[in-house]
Design a protein around this motif. Sequence first.
Motif, PDB file in Angstrom:
ATOM      1  N   GLY A 159       0.790  -1.227   0.000  1.00  0.00           N
ATOM      2  CA  GLY A 159       0.000   0.000   0.000  1.00  0.00           C
ATOM      3  C   GLY A 159       0.815   1.266   0.000  1.00  0.00           C
ATOM      4  N   LYS A 160       2.135   1.161  -0.211  1.00  0.00           N
ATOM      5  CA  LYS A 160       2.996   2.338  -0.160  1.00  0.00           C
ATOM      6  C   LYS A 160       2.665   3.327  -1.270  1.00  0.00           C
ATOM      7  CE  LYS A 160       6.790   0.085  -0.796  1.00  0.00           C
ATOM      8  NZ  LYS A 160       6.187  -1.203  -1.169  1.00  0.00           N
ATOM      9  N   SER A 161       2.635   2.836  -2.498  1.00  0.00           N
ATOM     10  CA  SER A 161       2.394   3.728  -3.637  1.00  0.00           C
ATOM     11  C   SER A 161       0.980   4.290  -3.621  1.00  0.00           C
ATOM     12  CB  SER A 161       2.667   2.988  -4.954  1.00  0.00           C
ATOM     13  OG  SER A 161       4.032   2.634  -5.074  1.00  0.00           O
ATOM     14  N   LEU A 162       0.007   3.490  -3.201  1.00  0.00           N
ATOM     15  CA  LEU A 162      -1.367   3.987  -3.107  1.00  0.00           C
ATOM     16  C   LEU A 162      -1.439   5.160  -2.127  1.00  0.00           C
ATOM     17  CD1 LEU A 162      -3.514   0.709  -3.043  1.00  0.00           C
ATOM     18  CD2 LEU A 162      -3.384   2.403  -4.880  1.00  0.00           C
ATOM     19  N   THR A 163      -0.726   5.020  -1.014  1.00  0.00           N
ATOM     20  CA  THR A 163      -0.708   6.099  -0.023  1.00  0.00           C
ATOM     21  C   THR A 163      -0.061   7.352  -0.596  1.00  0.00           C
ATOM     22  OG1 THR A 163      -0.586   4.476   1.779  1.00  0.00           O
ATOM     23  CG2 THR A 163       0.086   6.738   2.279  1.00  0.00           C
ATOM     24  N   ALA A 164       1.073   7.182  -1.273  1.00  0.00           N
ATOM     25  CA  ALA A 164       1.784   8.332  -1.824  1.00  0.00           C
ATOM     26  C   ALA A 164       0.962   9.034  -2.907  1.00  0.00           C
ATOM     27  CB  ALA A 164       3.125   7.882  -2.400  1.00  0.00           C
ATOM     28  N   MET A 165       0.335   8.260  -3.801  1.00  0.00           N
ATOM     29  CA  MET A 165      -0.447   8.877  -4.864  1.00  0.00           C
ATOM     30  C   MET A 165      -1.702   9.566  -4.318  1.00  0.00           C
ATOM     31  SD  MET A 165       1.315   8.557  -7.575  1.00  0.00           S
ATOM     32  CE  MET A 165       2.775   8.686  -6.516  1.00  0.00           C
ATOM     33  N   ALA A 166      -2.222   9.067  -3.214  1.00  0.00           N
ATOM     34  CA  ALA A 166      -3.355   9.748  -2.582  1.00  0.00           C
ATOM     35  C   ALA A 166      -2.924  11.116  -2.060  1.00  0.00           C
ATOM     36  CB  ALA A 166      -3.909   8.894  -1.444  1.00  0.00           C
ATOM     37  N   ILE A 167      -1.721  11.195  -1.507  1.00  0.00           N
ATOM     38  CA  ILE A 167      -1.204  12.487  -1.036  1.00  0.00           C
ATOM     39  C   ILE A 167      -1.041  13.455  -2.210  1.00  0.00           C
ATOM     40  CG2 ILE A 167       0.815  13.616  -0.010  1.00  0.00           C
ATOM     41  CD1 ILE A 167       1.172  11.092   1.701  1.00  0.00           C
TER      42      ILE A 167
END
Length: 587
Positions: free
Chosen positions: A360-368
Amino acid sequence: MTRSDDSRPRIGAAMAAGLTILGVLILIAIIVPMTPLWDAATKLTPDASLPPSAAHPLGTDDFGRDNVARALAATRLTLLMTLSATAVSIVGGVIAGVGVWLLPARPRQAVLRLIDTGAAYPALIFALVIASILGSSAQSAVIAIGLAGIPSFARLMSNLTAGISTREYVATARFLGVGPLRIALRHVLPNMAEPLLVLSATVFALSLVELSALSFIGLGVQSPEFDFGRILNDSLTAMYVQPYQAVAASVLIVLTGLSAMLIGDALAARANPRSLMKFRRIPQPPSARVTSVVSPDAELSGAEPAGAVPPSAAAAAAGPLVRVSGLSIRVPQGAELVRDVSFEIEHGQVVALVGESGSGKSLTAMAIAGLQTEGLETVAEELSFAGMDMLRKPRRQRLAREMAIVYQDPGTTFNPAMRMGPQLTEVLRVYHGMRGPEYRSTMTRALETVGIDDAPRRMKQRPHEFSGGMRQRAMIAAAMSTHARLLIADEPTTALDVTVQLQVLRQLRRAHQREHMSMLFISHDLSVVQEISDLVLVMKDGEIVERLTAGELRRREVTHPYTKRLLAAVPALSAATRDAMADREET
């Protein structure tokens, strides 16, 4: 290896043959109506059904018209009809195939199903139905063949667009607030040039055959007009006794289709910039080599270079730059991919998200970044950057100036159809309002700062002329040039070899030190993040399971079993091996 300066695009044998055949056909279509051949093809004479002779190489038809002259005269109408039908199919297919990906998810799926249904049936069947409804005429045949070709072309275009729309340079354009139409015209269509040209040539050849088929069965061109198909229809009654009546029209159908395919293949090869490159080996001058401009030890140790200016007190007093509270990302009515994630990024702080693939790292970053993945639901108590609510519609102009992203795959970061200069300087030109000399000099300095020399020449090159590490450094240079407040680095070293990884990490550290920008660094490698981060967040199955400082990570002061397993997976050199390597470097 480098591109030869004296290389020039040359016309290949296939292109020369296709252009020659098509050029001759076009000349025939233009000249024949102005010559006696037109009268020989259209006027009735008593010389009916003559066999081949010197005066009539392929004889005459039942009305005394020369068969060769009729075929040559039919070239004009046949080419006009084929070009018109092809244009209808291509324009309609491109609009439908590309435009469908500009629609919201649900309407898109409905339109895609319609396109798939239409493409499941042979185009000629649709053409027969449409021509029967519209009536028998040249115009009806063009409309029928053009409309019937749209579903298949649209399906191919939608498949190509689906692949391109997931590339990082398209995500960057969305991040910068570029509109859907401009994305389609600037990023999607230019990168479909090669298959589009081949498909267009194929559609031209198929339209020629299908138009001829409609005229042959009586649903196309009607007397006194005639095209290739109409000539074949007129020769049908004499096929067994005078087969030579159909020879000229049949040969011209084959030659016209062949010319289209040869030109399409040649244009497709020329559309690929790699196919135009001639390479020669030359010694690499010192100015072309990648150089390190800051001591590696200083860059990775966290020591600030001379002249570095710390974050202002006003910025620090304003609170964290990024606030994430209770962030959850889930499949609608399905599993949660990110669960109740909360953290903050202070001004000038480097925070690392660490975990295995799929955590879920990239999902979190792209949400930011405001780039929520389509088809997923994103909810949070708070998700903000510099006071902007990222769950709503953030101000894209401000976002483009204050946030930068470095993606994982250097191969898909830049648009391969565009030169590097316009891509690297877009934020400076569009959002910072810089003029030509200013943004060029700014980007030149930024590229030289990250170790890319001869920047003016490099900015005229295309992405495939850069190595993977150079593309990553170019992205870092673009981020540094805009003086962004936050840099999101999404596994920027994963696709690179070890030596290039070290160079990229040095440049990221240097960007942080020089600009005092905050950074969200995403990786699955704890040995990397402990050298660059202030705070490390370990993610597993969409949750943050442990929070560590870089010092705690280096001292192996970890508590969660998952973090211990990640540390155990990091390769380590023994003390003896490190000493041997140090001695070798000293000697």
